[in-house]
Design an enzyme around this catalytic site. Sequence first.
Site, PDB file in Angstrom:
ATOM      1  N   MET A  30       3.362  66.513  61.311  1.00 21.60           N
ATOM      2  CA  MET A  30       2.915  67.504  62.287  1.00 21.60           C
ATOM      3  C   MET A  30       1.624  68.164  61.802  1.00 21.60           C
ATOM      4  O   MET A  30       1.221  69.208  62.325  1.00 21.60           O
ATOM      5  CB  MET A  30       4.009  68.543  62.522  1.00 21.60           C
ATOM      6  N   TYR A  32      -1.365  69.950  59.283  1.00 26.01           N
ATOM      7  CA  TYR A  32      -1.537  71.020  58.301  1.00 26.01           C
ATOM      8  C   TYR A  32      -1.106  70.477  56.939  1.00 26.01           C
ATOM      9  O   TYR A  32      -0.177  70.950  56.299  1.00 26.01           O
ATOM     10  CB  TYR A  32      -0.773  72.294  58.678  1.00 26.01           C
ATOM     11  N   HIS A  37       2.902  65.634  52.337  1.00 26.97           N
ATOM     12  CA  HIS A  37       2.456  64.625  53.310  1.00 26.97           C
ATOM     13  C   HIS A  37       1.620  63.546  52.614  1.00 26.97           C
ATOM     14  O   HIS A  37       1.749  62.357  52.904  1.00 26.97           O
ATOM     15  CB  HIS A  37       1.553  65.258  54.372  1.00 26.97           C
ATOM     16  N   GLN A 149      12.133  63.077  51.619  1.00 32.57           N
ATOM     17  CA  GLN A 149      13.492  63.517  51.281  1.00 32.57           C
ATOM     18  C   GLN A 149      13.639  65.023  51.507  1.00 32.57           C
ATOM     19  O   GLN A 149      14.733  65.539  51.653  1.00 32.57           O
ATOM     20  CB  GLN A 149      13.796  63.138  49.816  1.00 32.57           C
ATOM     21  N   ASP A 151      13.209  66.574  54.135  1.00 33.03           N
ATOM     22  CA  ASP A 151      13.995  66.687  55.370  1.00 33.03           C
ATOM     23  C   ASP A 151      15.089  65.626  55.317  1.00 33.03           C
ATOM     24  O   ASP A 151      15.045  64.626  56.041  1.00 33.03           O
ATOM     25  CB  ASP A 151      13.073  66.492  56.574  1.00 33.03           C
ATOM     26  N   SER A 187       4.455  73.102  55.355  1.00 33.26           N
ATOM     27  CA  SER A 187       3.398  73.761  56.129  1.00 33.26           C
ATOM     28  C   SER A 187       3.809  75.195  56.452  1.00 33.26           C
ATOM     29  O   SER A 187       2.961  76.073  56.618  1.00 33.26           O
ATOM     30  CB  SER A 187       3.146  72.996  57.435  1.00 33.26           C
TER      31      SER A 187
HETATM   32  P1  AMP Z   1       6.204  67.674  58.839  1.00 37.27           P
HETATM   33  O1  AMP Z   1       4.727  67.674  59.040  1.00 37.27           O
HETATM   34  O2  AMP Z   1       6.731  68.952  58.256  1.00 37.27           O
HETATM   35  O3  AMP Z   1       6.976  67.212  60.049  1.00 37.27           O
HETATM   36  O4  AMP Z   1       6.493  66.577  57.721  1.00 37.27           O
HETATM   37  C1  AMP Z   1       6.054  65.251  57.877  1.00 37.27           C
HETATM   38  C2  AMP Z   1       6.707  64.398  56.832  1.00 37.27           C
HETATM   39  O5  AMP Z   1       6.366  64.879  55.532  1.00 37.27           O
HETATM   40  C3  AMP Z   1       8.248  64.403  56.912  1.00 37.27           C
HETATM   41  O6  AMP Z   1       8.735  63.102  56.683  1.00 37.27           O
HETATM   42  C4  AMP Z   1       8.623  65.343  55.801  1.00 37.27           C
HETATM   43  O7  AMP Z   1       9.911  65.076  55.268  1.00 37.27           O
HETATM   44  C5  AMP Z   1       7.547  65.041  54.768  1.00 37.27           C
HETATM   45  N1  AMP Z   1       7.409  66.169  53.857  1.00 37.27           N
HETATM   46  C6  AMP Z   1       7.220  67.467  54.186  1.00 37.27           C
HETATM   47  N2  AMP Z   1       7.209  68.243  53.080  1.00 37.27           N
HETATM   48  C7  AMP Z   1       7.401  67.402  52.029  1.00 37.27           C
HETATM   49  C8  AMP Z   1       7.490  67.596  50.607  1.00 37.27           C
HETATM   50  N3  AMP Z   1       7.385  68.792  50.060  1.00 37.27           N
HETATM   51  N4  AMP Z   1       7.702  66.509  49.842  1.00 37.27           N
HETATM   52  C9  AMP Z   1       7.813  65.264  50.404  1.00 37.27           C
HETATM   53  N5  AMP Z   1       7.729  65.027  51.728  1.00 37.27           N
HETATM   54  C10 AMP Z   1       7.534  66.077  52.530  1.00 37.27           C
END
Ligand code: AMP
Length: 282
Positions: A30, A32, A37, A149, A151, A187
């Site tokens: 998503m 940011y 990521h 992992q 999520d 984020s």
């Molecule tokens: P999001 O932008 O929050 O939807 O996250 C996009 C992807 O990045 C998802 O698969 C999350 O599980 C992964 N992600 C987010 N934060 C982390 C983190 N701290 N470590 C590893 N992967 C992450």
Amino acid sequence: MDFITNIDDMRDYSRKARGEGRTIGLVPTMGYLHDGHLSLARAAREECDIVVMSIFVNPAQFGPGEDLDKYPRDMERDRRLAAEEGVDVIFAPSAEEMYPGGYATYVEVSGALTETFCGGSRPRHFRGVATVVAKLLNIVAPDKSYFGQKDAQQALVIKRMAGDLNMPGEIRIVPIVREPDGLALSSRNTYLSEDERRQAPGIFRSLKRAEELASAGELSAARIKEEIRKILRQGRDIRIDYIEIVDADTLEPVETVKGNTLVAIAAFVGKTRLIDNVVISS
Ligand code: AMP
């Protein structure tokens, strides 16, 4: 690096890459971007010829009153970070492109995987996640796609969906990236005030404690939860949403730590809801 906003253009790009015999890795986000990521992009870079990162704040996975409107966005910065990491294409469709008028189809993974934990506190969240990931897999047709992992429940839901619907391509799960003090990168960490930011690593400290207890032979889920609760209560602005100790594959609650067991926490720090987890074993 290419920047694509149109679904047909994305499809054409993928078709051409495949036609040239190149493998495609997809990293759905998503935006940011943070190092969590980027760690997914690095994993994709190592294993695939082409790395596609999607950046789409998916309205379907936000409930009423959640942070859809204020979710942080900075496409210029994201483009720079993605390019530095060797991403080949950013796919950043608009909400109208993904859900045009008359849109009517959603993917629902049923049962414990979506009804517990975050599914309990955020009804419809996983329906939105499964739907957008199904759409992205259909559009990009990757050989492998990469999820964090961080999520853990989302990763299981996506694996289940891809398996049940016989979607081609492999789902890869990448370890959690943390700040030096243990706070999992997110984020949403940008919402925290200085004071809340100081309290937030309490979540990881409590998970570390769970890990220590299990390796010292304390296998009772109830007692481990109580210890977690004690540590979280030390944070003045921390409010527990859930503490769950469950089978790491099925998310069925366990009374005793056995095999791979997921300890998952969601907690509000001030108004910001954060999630984190560790996998422990007996
Ligand atoms: P999001 O932008 O929050 O939807 O996250 C996009 C992807 O990045 C998802 O698969 C999350 O599980 C992964 N992600 C987010 N934060 C982390 C983190 N701290 N470590 C590893 N992967 C992450």
